[in-house]
Scaffold this motif. Sequence first.
Motif, PDB file in Angstrom:
ATOM      1  N   THR A 150       0.812  -1.217   0.000  1.00  0.00           N
ATOM      2  CA  THR A 150       0.000   0.000   0.000  1.00  0.00           C
ATOM      3  C   THR A 150       0.846   1.269   0.000  1.00  0.00           C
ATOM      4  N   ARG A 151       2.138   1.144   0.335  1.00  0.00           N
ATOM      5  CA  ARG A 151       3.014   2.316   0.368  1.00  0.00           C
ATOM      6  C   ARG A 151       3.979   2.343  -0.815  1.00  0.00           C
ATOM      7  N   ASP A 152       3.659   1.626  -1.859  1.00  0.00           N
ATOM      8  CA  ASP A 152       4.502   1.599  -3.057  1.00  0.00           C
ATOM      9  C   ASP A 152       4.465   2.966  -3.739  1.00  0.00           C
ATOM     10  N   ARG A 153       5.633   3.554  -3.954  1.00  0.00           N
ATOM     11  CA  ARG A 153       5.732   4.855  -4.623  1.00  0.00           C
ATOM     12  C   ARG A 153       6.350   4.736  -6.014  1.00  0.00           C
ATOM     13  N   TRP A 154       6.692   3.527  -6.425  1.00  0.00           N
ATOM     14  CA  TRP A 154       7.313   3.318  -7.730  1.00  0.00           C
ATOM     15  C   TRP A 154       6.326   2.760  -8.747  1.00  0.00           C
ATOM     16  N   THR A 155       5.519   1.826  -8.316  1.00  0.00           N
ATOM     17  CA  THR A 155       4.437   1.334  -9.166  1.00  0.00           C
ATOM     18  C   THR A 155       3.135   1.512  -8.396  1.00  0.00           C
ATOM     19  N   SER A 156       2.028   1.487  -9.114  1.00  0.00           N
ATOM     20  CA  SER A 156       0.744   1.835  -8.514  1.00  0.00           C
ATOM     21  C   SER A 156      -0.053   0.604  -8.107  1.00  0.00           C
ATOM     22  N   ALA A 157      -0.292   0.478  -6.797  1.00  0.00           N
ATOM     23  CA  ALA A 157      -1.160  -0.600  -6.324  1.00  0.00           C
ATOM     24  C   ALA A 157      -2.586  -0.431  -6.834  1.00  0.00           C
ATOM     25  N   PRO A 158      -3.169   0.768  -6.807  1.00  0.00           N
ATOM     26  CA  PRO A 158      -4.523   0.920  -7.348  1.00  0.00           C
ATOM     27  C   PRO A 158      -4.634   0.522  -8.824  1.00  0.00           C
ATOM     28  N   LEU A 159      -3.627   0.882  -9.631  1.00  0.00           N
ATOM     29  CA  LEU A 159      -3.686   0.519 -11.044  1.00  0.00           C
ATOM     30  C   LEU A 159      -3.517  -0.981 -11.253  1.00  0.00           C
ATOM     31  N   SER A 160      -2.679  -1.621 -10.445  1.00  0.00           N
ATOM     32  CA  SER A 160      -2.542  -3.075 -10.598  1.00  0.00           C
ATOM     33  C   SER A 160      -3.828  -3.771 -10.182  1.00  0.00           C
ATOM     34  N   LYS A 161      -4.561  -3.191  -9.224  1.00  0.00           N
ATOM     35  CA  LYS A 161      -5.849  -3.764  -8.826  1.00  0.00           C
ATOM     36  C   LYS A 161      -6.875  -3.592  -9.938  1.00  0.00           C
ATOM     37  N   VAL A 162      -6.876  -2.425 -10.570  1.00  0.00           N
ATOM     38  CA  VAL A 162      -7.772  -2.200 -11.714  1.00  0.00           C
ATOM     39  C   VAL A 162      -7.465  -3.192 -12.828  1.00  0.00           C
ATOM     40  N   TRP A 163      -6.174  -3.380 -13.103  1.00  0.00           N
ATOM     41  CA  TRP A 163      -5.779  -4.338 -14.144  1.00  0.00           C
ATOM     42  C   TRP A 163      -6.265  -5.736 -13.779  1.00  0.00           C
ATOM     43  N   ALA A 164      -6.114  -6.118 -12.512  1.00  0.00           N
ATOM     44  CA  ALA A 164      -6.548  -7.443 -12.066  1.00  0.00           C
ATOM     45  C   ALA A 164      -8.049  -7.631 -12.270  1.00  0.00           C
ATOM     46  N   GLU A 165      -8.816  -6.591 -11.980  1.00  0.00           N
ATOM     47  CA  GLU A 165     -10.262  -6.687 -12.177  1.00  0.00           C
ATOM     48  C   GLU A 165     -10.596  -6.865 -13.653  1.00  0.00           C
ATOM     49  N   ARG A 166      -9.889  -6.158 -14.510  1.00  0.00           N
ATOM     50  CA  ARG A 166     -10.098  -6.311 -15.958  1.00  0.00           C
ATOM     51  C   ARG A 166      -9.700  -7.705 -16.413  1.00  0.00           C
ATOM     52  N   ALA A 167      -8.598  -8.214 -15.867  1.00  0.00           N
ATOM     53  CA  ALA A 167      -8.067  -9.509 -16.294  1.00  0.00           C
ATOM     54  C   ALA A 167      -8.991 -10.666 -15.937  1.00  0.00           C
ATOM     55  N   ARG A 168      -9.859 -10.463 -14.959  1.00  0.00           N
ATOM     56  CA  ARG A 168     -10.792 -11.534 -14.579  1.00  0.00           C
ATOM     57  C   ARG A 168     -11.674 -11.977 -15.752  1.00  0.00           C
ATOM     58  N   SER A 169     -11.839 -11.100 -16.718  1.00  0.00           N
ATOM     59  CA  SER A 169     -12.706 -11.423 -17.855  1.00  0.00           C
ATOM     60  C   SER A 169     -12.079 -12.430 -18.813  1.00  0.00           C
ATOM     61  N   VAL A 170     -10.750 -12.614 -18.722  1.00  0.00           N
ATOM     62  CA  VAL A 170     -10.076 -13.519 -19.656  1.00  0.00           C
ATOM     63  C   VAL A 170      -9.279 -14.621 -18.959  1.00  0.00           C
ATOM     64  N   ALA A 171      -8.805 -14.355 -17.740  1.00  0.00           N
ATOM     65  CA  ALA A 171      -7.941 -15.310 -17.050  1.00  0.00           C
ATOM     66  C   ALA A 171      -8.740 -16.458 -16.444  1.00  0.00           C
ATOM     67  N   SER A 172      -8.067 -17.567 -16.175  1.00  0.00           N
ATOM     68  CA  SER A 172      -8.713 -18.688 -15.482  1.00  0.00           C
ATOM     69  C   SER A 172      -9.062 -18.299 -14.053  1.00  0.00           C
ATOM     70  N   SER A 173      -8.162 -17.568 -13.405  1.00  0.00           N
ATOM     71  CA  SER A 173      -8.404 -17.053 -12.055  1.00  0.00           C
ATOM     72  C   SER A 173      -7.465 -15.891 -11.808  1.00  0.00           C
ATOM     73  N   VAL A 174      -7.929 -14.946 -10.999  1.00  0.00           N
ATOM     74  CA  VAL A 174      -7.110 -13.793 -10.620  1.00  0.00           C
ATOM     75  C   VAL A 174      -7.332 -13.511  -9.142  1.00  0.00           C
ATOM     76  N   GLU A 175      -6.226 -13.355  -8.402  1.00  0.00           N
ATOM     77  CA  GLU A 175      -6.307 -12.932  -7.009  1.00  0.00           C
ATOM     78  C   GLU A 175      -5.352 -11.767  -6.801  1.00  0.00           C
ATOM     79  N   TRP A 176      -5.861 -10.702  -6.162  1.00  0.00           N
ATOM     80  CA  TRP A 176      -5.055  -9.517  -5.884  1.00  0.00           C
ATOM     81  C   TRP A 176      -4.985  -9.342  -4.381  1.00  0.00           C
TER      82      TRP A 176
END
Length: 207
Positions: A150-176
């Motif tokens: 949650t304190r990552d200042r180099w890459t974005s945790a919120p954006l990786s969570k958004v990506w994970a939610e999008r990926a659920r539509s194609v992946a076999s399984s996604v956990e964030w």
Amino acid sequence: MAVVPYVLDRLHDTSDPRCAVLFLHGGQQNNLEPVEKKHASWWRINAMAKRVGAFDGTTVTYVIRFGARGWNDPSAPSPVGDARAALAEIRENHPGLPIVLVGHSMGGRTACRVADEKGVIGVVALAPWLPEGEPIAGVADRDVRIIHGTRDRWTSAPLSKVWAERARSVASSVEWTSLRGVGHFMFRRVSTWNGFVTDSVAEIRAR
């Protein structure tokens, strides 16, 4: 600057491998300098692979050292080509063996891009660099596990969570998974990062 080839090191081996794991290190947005062992991005993932890469004794473990430190050309990212070539090398060494990708930061982004390679069954992404609009097609029919501080200042945790939610539509399984109070470089709660990798690889293999 001359192009430097990637290096693929085998860290753990077994006489009866049931799975291969490829560890992919982080990097920068733009940097054509060759990756050296002194660079923190490489030795960080290499140290993790040495600690956890033996898994249950049925896994052969590889670590890639990309030719360039950066992602560079968005139309032909440097680490993506290297990772695809390394996966071809692993398949040649171990025909038919399932492969799990473990990537930190830029390595996590790379893993998600190349998960469509033959033999890859899943991705474990650690504080991955997954910017807005990052494609999800690479993880179609793959299992994906992501952990982000949650304190990552180099890459974005919120954006990786958004990506994970999008990926659920194609992946076999996604956990964030959120790692409260932790930054990007995996210096804090090392056992948690390592345990996440060990547990995620085991879970993906068992599916």
